[in-house]
Scaffold this active site. Structure first.
Site, mmCIF file in Angstrom:
data_model
loop_
_atom_site.group_PDB
_atom_site.id
_atom_site.type_symbol
_atom_site.label_atom_id
_atom_site.label_comp_id
_atom_site.label_asym_id
_atom_site.label_seq_id
_atom_site.Cartn_x
_atom_site.Cartn_y
_atom_site.Cartn_z
ATOM 1 N N ALA A 83 75.969 11.599 12.363
ATOM 2 C CA ALA A 83 75.580 11.197 10.893
ATOM 3 C C ALA A 83 74.869 12.658 10.246
ATOM 4 O O ALA A 83 73.989 13.117 10.732
ATOM 5 C CB ALA A 83 74.655 9.994 10.853
ATOM 6 N N THR A 131 77.289 22.332 15.117
ATOM 7 C CA THR A 131 78.592 23.064 14.393
ATOM 8 C C THR A 131 78.308 24.637 15.082
ATOM 9 O O THR A 131 77.086 24.974 15.253
ATOM 10 C CB THR A 131 78.493 22.893 12.746
ATOM 11 O OG1 THR A 131 79.221 23.994 12.651
ATOM 12 C CG2 THR A 131 77.120 23.167 12.420
ATOM 13 N N ASP A 132 79.402 25.231 14.993
ATOM 14 C CA ASP A 132 79.315 26.797 15.306
ATOM 15 C C ASP A 132 78.773 27.503 14.113
ATOM 16 O O ASP A 132 78.221 28.535 14.493
ATOM 17 C CB ASP A 132 80.655 27.200 15.774
ATOM 18 C CG ASP A 132 81.635 27.026 14.548
ATOM 19 O OD1 ASP A 132 81.438 26.404 13.660
ATOM 20 O OD2 ASP A 132 82.652 27.717 14.742
ATOM 21 N N GLU A 133 78.683 26.845 13.178
ATOM 22 C CA GLU A 133 78.144 27.543 11.884
ATOM 23 C C GLU A 133 76.586 28.036 11.823
ATOM 24 O O GLU A 133 76.168 28.531 11.153
ATOM 25 C CB GLU A 133 78.384 26.685 10.529
ATOM 26 C CG GLU A 133 79.922 26.415 10.464
ATOM 27 C CD GLU A 133 80.351 25.867 9.168
ATOM 28 O OE1 GLU A 133 79.731 26.014 8.097
ATOM 29 O OE2 GLU A 133 81.263 25.109 9.057
ATOM 30 N N TYR A 156 73.719 24.236 4.665
ATOM 31 C CA TYR A 156 74.272 23.185 5.554
ATOM 32 C C TYR A 156 74.028 23.555 6.922
ATOM 33 O O TYR A 156 73.441 23.004 7.852
ATOM 34 C CB TYR A 156 75.833 22.919 5.172
ATOM 35 C CG TYR A 156 76.605 22.530 6.546
ATOM 36 C CD1 TYR A 156 76.138 21.204 6.979
ATOM 37 C CD2 TYR A 156 77.563 23.020 7.315
ATOM 38 C CE1 TYR A 156 76.783 20.647 8.164
ATOM 39 C CE2 TYR A 156 78.136 22.626 8.305
ATOM 40 C CZ TYR A 156 77.661 21.372 8.680
ATOM 41 O OH TYR A 156 78.487 20.764 9.971
ATOM 42 N N LYS A 160 71.696 22.127 9.920
ATOM 43 C CA LYS A 160 72.212 21.965 11.159
ATOM 44 C C LYS A 160 71.340 22.770 12.446
ATOM 45 O O LYS A 160 70.944 22.288 13.218
ATOM 46 C CB LYS A 160 73.552 22.230 11.296
ATOM 47 C CG LYS A 160 74.602 21.235 10.471
ATOM 48 C CD LYS A 160 74.423 19.557 10.991
ATOM 49 C CE LYS A 160 74.836 19.468 12.281
ATOM 50 N NZ LYS A 160 74.926 17.931 12.791
ATOM 51 N N ASN A 186 87.137 21.134 12.651
ATOM 52 C CA ASN A 186 87.911 20.116 12.869
ATOM 53 C C ASN A 186 88.940 19.839 12.021
ATOM 54 O O ASN A 186 88.701 20.011 10.690
ATOM 55 C CB ASN A 186 87.296 18.518 13.179
ATOM 56 C CG ASN A 186 86.484 18.674 14.605
ATOM 57 O OD1 ASN A 186 86.113 17.691 15.271
ATOM 58 N ND2 ASN A 186 85.680 19.836 15.012
ATOM 59 N N PRO A 288 79.507 31.369 -2.521
ATOM 60 C CA PRO A 288 78.325 32.304 -2.203
ATOM 61 C C PRO A 288 78.029 32.301 -0.673
ATOM 62 O O PRO A 288 78.027 30.957 -0.079
ATOM 63 C CB PRO A 288 77.220 31.651 -3.151
ATOM 64 C CG PRO A 288 77.743 30.582 -3.706
ATOM 65 C CD PRO A 288 79.200 30.348 -3.360
#
Ligand code: NAD
Ligand code: TYD
Length: 348
Positions: A83, A131-133, A156, A160, A186, A288
């Protein structure tokens, strides 16, 4: 029966994970906890709603009292936590919503899990899906590995990253048995049409402009969602506690090349003349803090657990496009109401 809590199971990736677990593990009692935000949709898991080993609970992970009483009632032995608020563009407009769900929501789950099992963690597992971010951006060379330093650039990815740090810290401080996976972009069925691939499929179908950010030369590594669900299954059952695994598609595409491929495939599917959909490409103002390139080195999960993608990009895109064309009703439902408002604000 062992009770497993999956959070965010009415969303894109979560719905594929829930389906896989419910079907593959009749001896596990799967509880799907989801707040049904704009991104959550019970239609995504309609096919399994009557399975005997499946329970849906509508609820919000930011509500600590609710989470604590849920854990006390059900004594979940495993958690697979998906979630989240997941869209970078929305995080730029409303960062605090991302801190609430992604950081505080994760903390609430960690606290409830710790308080329940702290005297004996044997056989318990807290799986945090990330996430890889969190690694930030790559230049034109190199790959993210599990030891790449965190350097998130968007609200974001910062939220994470913070949640990943808390999971790790609970492992170190309280001995909480966790695993974390960091996956690349994904794509596949049930993907909400605010993200690149489903948004562009929907716009091509409806002959609407395809808003490419900046020069379109940003690179992402794409993985078919069911391959991610397979990896999650494997890591949940066979991953080592206190470890992180990177998951990726070995499949890098510059946005503009991907969009052109999508246009070509859609021309064929929709019986349009070659090049017709490409005319919809419109370059718009850049995002941005836009990360230039993500690419994953997935050799750890490959060597240690034998995972690799099973679907090629061509096969995956074909299945994805087919799914959207066959599920017009789903697409219509999710793009009505609030979506229209979001869309006109984002792309005004
Ligand atoms: P999604 O936005 O499609 O789904 C998120 C789900 O979480 C929705 O069903 C939503 O209703 C639910 N949710 C949101 N806030 C909640 C709350 N406060 N309480 C309970 N439920 C809530 O997201 P997704 O793309 O399926 O991503 C799932 C997870 O995987 C996220 O943690 C994301 O960071 C991670 N991830 C996504 C990708 C990707 O490409 N989509 C890649 C790597 C990792
Ligand atoms: P997105 O699907 O939002 O995933 P993420 O930003 O988490 O990687 O975007 C994928 C890439 O596509 C990213 O480089 C931003 C770009 N993009 C566009 O060019 N136009 C769009 O309308 C969207 C949503 C994304």
């Amino acid at each position: 029966m062992k009770k497993i809590l999956i959070t965010g199971g009415a969303g894109f990736i979560g719905s594929h994970v829930v389906r896989r677990f419910v079907k593959r593990y009749p001896d596990l009692n799967i509880f799907n906890l989801d707040a049904l935000t704009y991104a959550g949709n019970l239609e995504n898991i309609k096919d399994i709603e009557n399975q005997p080993n499946y329970v849906f609970i509508k609820g919000d992970i930011t509500d600590a009292d609710f989470i604590n009483s849920l854990f006390n009632e059900h004594k979940f032995e495993g958690v697979i936590h998906l979630a989240a608020e997941s869209h970078v563009d929305r995080s730029i407009t409303d960062p605090l919503a991302f801190v609430k769900t992604n950081v505080i929501g994760t903390m609430n789950l960690l606290n409830a899990f710790r308080d329940l099992w702290k005297d004996n963690y044997d056989g318990k597992r807290f799986y945090h899906v990330s996430t890889d971010e969190v690694y930030g951006t790559l230049g034109t060379e190199g790959l993210f590995t599990e030891t790449t330093p965190y350097s998130p650039n968007s609200p974001y990815s910062a939220s994470k990253a913070a949640s990943d740090h808390f999971v790790r810290a609970y492992g170190e401080t309280y001995g909480l048995p966790y695993v974390i996976t960091n996956c690349s972009n994904n794509y596949g069925p049930n993907h909400f049409p605010e993200k690149l691939i489903p948004l562009f499929i929907n716009n091509i179908i409806n002959n609407k402009p395809l808003p490419v950010y900046g020069d379109g030369k940003y690179t992402r590594d794409w993985l078919y969602v069911e391959d991610h669900a397979r990896a999650i299954d494997l890591v949940f059952h066979e991953g080592k506690n206190h470890e992180t695994y990177n998951i990726g598609g070995f499949n890098e595409w510059q946005n503009i090349d991907l969009v052109k491929l999508l246009c070509t495939l859609m021309d064929v599917k929709l019986g349009r003349t070659e090049g017709e959909s490409e005319k919809l490409i419109t370059y718009v103002k850049d995002r941005p803090g836009h990360d230039l390139r993500y690419a994953i080195d997935a050799s750890k999960i490959n060597k240690e657990l034998g995972w690799e993608p099973s679907v090629t990009f061509e096969q995956g895109l074909e299945k994805t496009i087919e799914w959207y064309l066959n599920n017009e009703e789903w697409l219509k439902n999710v793009t009505s109401g609030a979506y229209t408002e979001y869309y006109s604000k984002q792309y005004q």
